[in-house]
Design a protein around this motif. Structure first.
Motif, PDB file in Angstrom:
ATOM      1  N   LYS A 132     -14.591   6.537 -10.010  1.00  0.00           N
ATOM      2  CA  LYS A 132     -14.184   5.157  -9.704  1.00  0.00           C
ATOM      3  C   LYS A 132     -13.962   4.355 -10.984  1.00  0.00           C
ATOM      4  O   LYS A 132     -13.541   3.199 -10.938  1.00  0.00           O
ATOM      5  CB  LYS A 132     -15.261   4.460  -8.876  1.00  0.00           C
ATOM      6  N   ILE A 133     -14.323   4.960 -12.106  1.00  0.00           N
ATOM      7  CA  ILE A 133     -14.181   4.280 -13.396  1.00  0.00           C
ATOM      8  C   ILE A 133     -13.289   5.138 -14.280  1.00  0.00           C
ATOM      9  O   ILE A 133     -13.492   6.348 -14.386  1.00  0.00           O
ATOM     10  CB  ILE A 133     -15.561   4.096 -14.063  1.00  0.00           C
ATOM     11  N   GLU A 159      -5.838   2.175  -5.165  1.00  0.00           N
ATOM     12  CA  GLU A 159      -5.734   2.987  -3.952  1.00  0.00           C
ATOM     13  C   GLU A 159      -6.157   4.435  -4.218  1.00  0.00           C
ATOM     14  O   GLU A 159      -6.675   5.113  -3.331  1.00  0.00           O
ATOM     15  CB  GLU A 159      -4.292   2.932  -3.459  1.00  0.00           C
ATOM     16  N   TYR A 160      -5.957   4.896  -5.440  1.00  0.00           N
ATOM     17  CA  TYR A 160      -6.371   6.250  -5.816  1.00  0.00           C
ATOM     18  C   TYR A 160      -7.892   6.345  -5.863  1.00  0.00           C
ATOM     19  O   TYR A 160      -8.452   7.420  -5.736  1.00  0.00           O
ATOM     20  CB  TYR A 160      -5.767   6.581  -7.175  1.00  0.00           C
ATOM     21  N   THR A 216       0.847  -1.195   0.000  1.00  0.00           N
ATOM     22  CA  THR A 216       0.000   0.000   0.000  1.00  0.00           C
ATOM     23  C   THR A 216       0.884   1.247   0.000  1.00  0.00           C
ATOM     24  O   THR A 216       2.096   1.159   0.163  1.00  0.00           O
ATOM     25  CB  THR A 216      -0.902   0.030   1.241  1.00  0.00           C
ATOM     26  N   GLY A 217       0.247   2.378  -0.187  1.00  0.00           N
ATOM     27  CA  GLY A 217       0.981   3.645  -0.142  1.00  0.00           C
ATOM     28  C   GLY A 217       1.294   4.199  -1.523  1.00  0.00           C
ATOM     29  O   GLY A 217       1.987   5.209  -1.647  1.00  0.00           O
ATOM     30  N   PHE A 218       0.784   3.553  -2.585  1.00  0.00           N
ATOM     31  CA  PHE A 218       1.142   3.965  -3.946  1.00  0.00           C
ATOM     32  C   PHE A 218       0.133   4.940  -4.567  1.00  0.00           C
ATOM     33  O   PHE A 218       0.453   5.626  -5.532  1.00  0.00           O
ATOM     34  CB  PHE A 218       1.304   2.740  -4.849  1.00  0.00           C
ATOM     35  N   GLY A 219      -1.100   4.985  -4.019  1.00  0.00           N
ATOM     36  CA  GLY A 219      -2.155   5.813  -4.624  1.00  0.00           C
ATOM     37  C   GLY A 219      -1.762   7.274  -4.731  1.00  0.00           C
ATOM     38  O   GLY A 219      -2.018   7.932  -5.744  1.00  0.00           O
ATOM     39  N   ALA A 221       1.315  -0.730 -10.393  1.00  0.00           N
ATOM     40  CA  ALA A 221       0.459   0.131 -11.228  1.00  0.00           C
ATOM     41  C   ALA A 221      -1.025  -0.093 -10.904  1.00  0.00           C
ATOM     42  O   ALA A 221      -1.719   0.861 -10.548  1.00  0.00           O
ATOM     43  CB  ALA A 221       0.770  -0.088 -12.702  1.00  0.00           C
ATOM     44  N   PRO A 222      -1.542  -1.327 -11.005  1.00  0.00           N
ATOM     45  CA  PRO A 222      -2.941  -1.506 -10.576  1.00  0.00           C
ATOM     46  C   PRO A 222      -3.147  -1.225  -9.086  1.00  0.00           C
ATOM     47  O   PRO A 222      -4.216  -0.716  -8.717  1.00  0.00           O
ATOM     48  CB  PRO A 222      -3.257  -2.966 -10.918  1.00  0.00           C
ATOM     49  N   TRP A 223      -2.162  -1.513  -8.242  1.00  0.00           N
ATOM     50  CA  TRP A 223      -2.300  -1.175  -6.815  1.00  0.00           C
ATOM     51  C   TRP A 223      -2.529   0.332  -6.657  1.00  0.00           C
ATOM     52  O   TRP A 223      -3.374   0.770  -5.877  1.00  0.00           O
ATOM     53  CB  TRP A 223      -1.041  -1.566  -6.020  1.00  0.00           C
TER      54      TRP A 223
END
Lengths: 465, 206
Positions: free
Chosen positions: B69-70, B92-93, B36-39, B86-88
């Motif tokens: 969200k999309i 998270e964003y 975590t922490g990437f957003g 990248a997807p993480w």
């Protein structure tokens, strides 16, 4: 109907169907994409099923100047790999062990990569290993965890594709030019969803190192994996390597490998033909590897592109690269030169670059770096005196690592710096925030280092174009 | 893995081809050993300038796309590096779904393994959705993985294709490793039938 090598290797590794569970014979691990996978195992109380089919090395984050790691996050990541390998019993070639190096360099050089096996690694350039006739995929961290725990991968079967290089390789044309030319022709999504077989006389004539360069960049054309059917060049490369079979086992392996062919009547979902005789040394001008042209070409003009989104993309790329439309490639000056990366850091790459450099000097305004792909490559190059050729010319000679290919270590471009690089990606910021990357062969990079701008290396090495 | 069934949410548009994973999450953030922490670093160099101020011309800074969200994206989205960060980072964003004409192969696979839903639609349909969203200066779309349909801002129902097995995994938020480990018998049988050809332990030097 005949079978492709891909058909044969795939079929011989299917554990179960619906969905397909594919057995993985070699899992290569590095520090960047593995810590969360090991943590997942720990949280679920799972073990590494086959440590004997797993090998870890340190490459992405290691400094190449021989000094200690000063970046606390990089140090933590490397320490985590060490701890994880100890806890789960995974063999590790740590920095300083003498066997470390870029994961896609050490697999083949140790003889671990071999025809007909399945290989995965949490790195998109795993396609490199296909040069020896292996089926090799890049995977993400969740899949790394899956392979650690089960030695298998749940994988929908990709489509098949053949890229056939026709014509003989012209004088001075390198494997890097061949693959950059192919990507420029078909685009960065040209092989999307496909496993690519590379064939043709130009491939047959290539050394293993050259084939690795070609297969390495499969992912830059969008391909899932790339391979070359093994032949005597492959077998000669493998004979006597640390992990290669010996004696009767070697003979048995040869019999097995010789059967790994693509039948003449095999069909592919897609075929692309690339004429290598028309190719000249390639230089990328934009922000993806498909944005590439010949050294005697010019930076394109966005107005040449009729499709609006393509035009906008080219405009954006030129703005980032600080290039004017119509500029001759040979007028582009460089600040930095990087010879290295999993694409072009093997002994043959260094020999090729050294042959251009020998007796010449790096341009006074250029800072140039040579980073061998592994500790073994470094030792061999030093035994051949290549390090002195480079250092006497003004290049820095470094320790093994990914170095400036991806800027995860101290080797980065400063904002606005322009680099001739033998790596694989010219994405925005790839070599450092605001850095500008031009992808070239080792020979072309060496020539750019000497002249301070892009030149047709064939003018430096003799025989005419 | 987190489960996904259906969402009705605002949409953001990033209408650029070949957005690579180096742009989605830059290399300097891959040194983290956490998941975590990437957003906060998503599209960092595109989203903010050198001083950390938002770049007003970057698509995701458009106020009409706030809380989206999309994500509607261009072809070959997520090409390049295999980094699952990248997807993480996208998850998270705040994104649950990315709709694009096509995806980078590894990115698409990674997304399905961590709960980000990558939906491929023909380019003309993505274009039409983008036009509808932009015409209304940002608007809501419904994505239903159970029925494999998208409801556009104008109320049109658009069906999409999705791999059945992966769809089930996403709908249930299934632990794929746990499921594979249940096939222990098949894996052991395969190993018994195939002689070991590799031994990394024999090479170990440290």
């Amino acid at each position: 109907m005949g079978e492709t090598l891909f058909d044969r290797v795939w079929a011989s590794h299917v554990v179960a169907e619906n969905p397909t569970l594919l057995y993985i014979e070699l899992h290569l691990v590095h520090e960047v994409t593995s810590p969360q996978a090991f943590e997942g195992l720990r949280l679920a109380g799972r073990r590494v099923r086959r440590p004997d089919l797993t090998l870890a090395t340190m490459d992405h984050a290691v400094p190449t100047d021989g000094g200690p790691i000063t970046d606390p996050m990089a140090k933590e990541q490397l320490d985590a790999l060490r701890r994880n390998c100890e806890e789960f019993g995974v063999p590790l070639f740590a920095t300083g062990s003498g066997h470390e190096g870029i994961v896609h360099v050490i697999g083949p050089e140790l003889g671990l990569t071999r025809p007909g096996i399945t290989i995965v690694c949490g790195d998109s350039h795993t396609s490199t290993h296909g040069a020896l006739g292996a089926l090799a995929f890049g995977i993400g961290t969740s899949e790394v965890e899956h392979v650690l725990a089960t030695q298998t991968l749940v994988l929908p079967r990709p489509k098949s594709m053949r890229i056939r290089f026709v014509g003989d390789l012209p004088f001075g044309l390198t494997p890097k030019d061949v693959i950059l030319g192919a990507i420029a022709q078909m685009g960065v999504a040209g092989a999307k969803g496909h496993v690519v077989e590379y064939s043709g006389a130009a491939i047959r004539a290539m050394s293993m190192e050259g084939r690795m360069t070609v297969c390495n960049m499969t992912v830059e054309g969008g391909g899932r994996a790339g391979y070359v059917c093994p032949d005597d060049t492959t077998f000669a490369y493998l004979e006597g390597r640390a992990s290669s079979p010996t004696g009767a086992e070697w003979e048995r392996a040869l019999d097995e490998w010789r059967a790994l062919v693509t039948d003449d009547d095999a069909t592919f979902d897609r075929e692309v033909v690339v004429d290598v005789e028309r190719l000249r040394p390639q230089v990328s001008w934009g922000t993806n590897p498909g944005m590439t042209t010949s050294v005697d070409g010019r930076v394109p003009d966005p107005s040449e592109f009729s499709e609006p989104s393509e035009r906008a993309t080219v405009e954006r790329a030129l703005e980032y690269m600080a290039l004017e439309p119509g500029t001759p490639i040979e007028e582009i000056r460089v600040d930095r030169v990087f010879i290295g990366s999993c694409t072009n850091s093997r002994i043959e790459d260094l020999r090729a670059a050294a042959s251009v450099v020998r007796g010449r000097r790096v341009h006074p305004k250029v800072r140039a770096l040579v980073v061998p792909g592994s500790a073994i490559v470094k030792a061999q190059a030093e035994a051949e005196g290549l390090d002195r050729v480079f250092t006497e010319a003004g290049f820095e000679w470094r320790h093994a690592g990914c170095s400036m290919c991806l800027g995860m270590n101290p080797d980065v471009l400063a904002p606005g710096e322009r680099c001739a690089s033998t790596s694989n990606r010219n994405f925005e910021g790839r070599q450092g925030r605001g850095g500008r990357t031009h992808l070239v062969s080792p020979e072309m990079a060496a020539a750019a280092a000497i002249e301070g701008r892009f030149v047709d290396v064939r003018e430096l090495i003799g025989a005419g174009a | 893995m987190r489960a996904f069934r259906r969402t009705t949410a605002r949409v953001a548009v990033l209408d650029r081809p070949n957005v690579d994973t180096d742009q989605i999450i830059a290399k300097q953030f891959l040194k983290s050993i956490a998941r975590t922490g990437f957003g906060q670093y998503l599209f960092l160099d595109w989203r903010v300038d050198e001083n950390g101020n938002p770049r007003p011309d970057f698509e995701l800074n458009n106020p009409a796309y706030a809380d989206a969200k999309i994500l509607l994206a261009g072809p070959n989205f997520g090409c390049g590096s295999s980094r699952e960060h990248a997807p993480w980072a996208l998850l998270e964003y705040g994104f649950d779904v990315v709709v694009a004409p096509s995806f980078g192969d590894i990115f698409k696979m990674n997304s399905t393994k961590c709960g980000l839903v990558p939906i491929e639609l023909p380019a003309e349909q993505v274009r039409k959705l983008i036009d509808e969203v932009d015409a209304q200066n940002g608007s809501e779309v419904t994505v239903d993985l159970e029925t494999k349909t998208i409801v556009s801002p104008n109320g049109e129902t658009i069906p999409f294709e999705f791999d059945d097995f992966i769809r089930e995994e996403l709908l249930e938020g299934r632990d794929e490793i746990g499921r594979t480990l249940m096939q222990e018998g098949a894996i052991s049988a395969f190993e018994a039938a195939h002689p070991v050809r590799i031994d990394t332990a024999a090479l170990a030097v440290s």
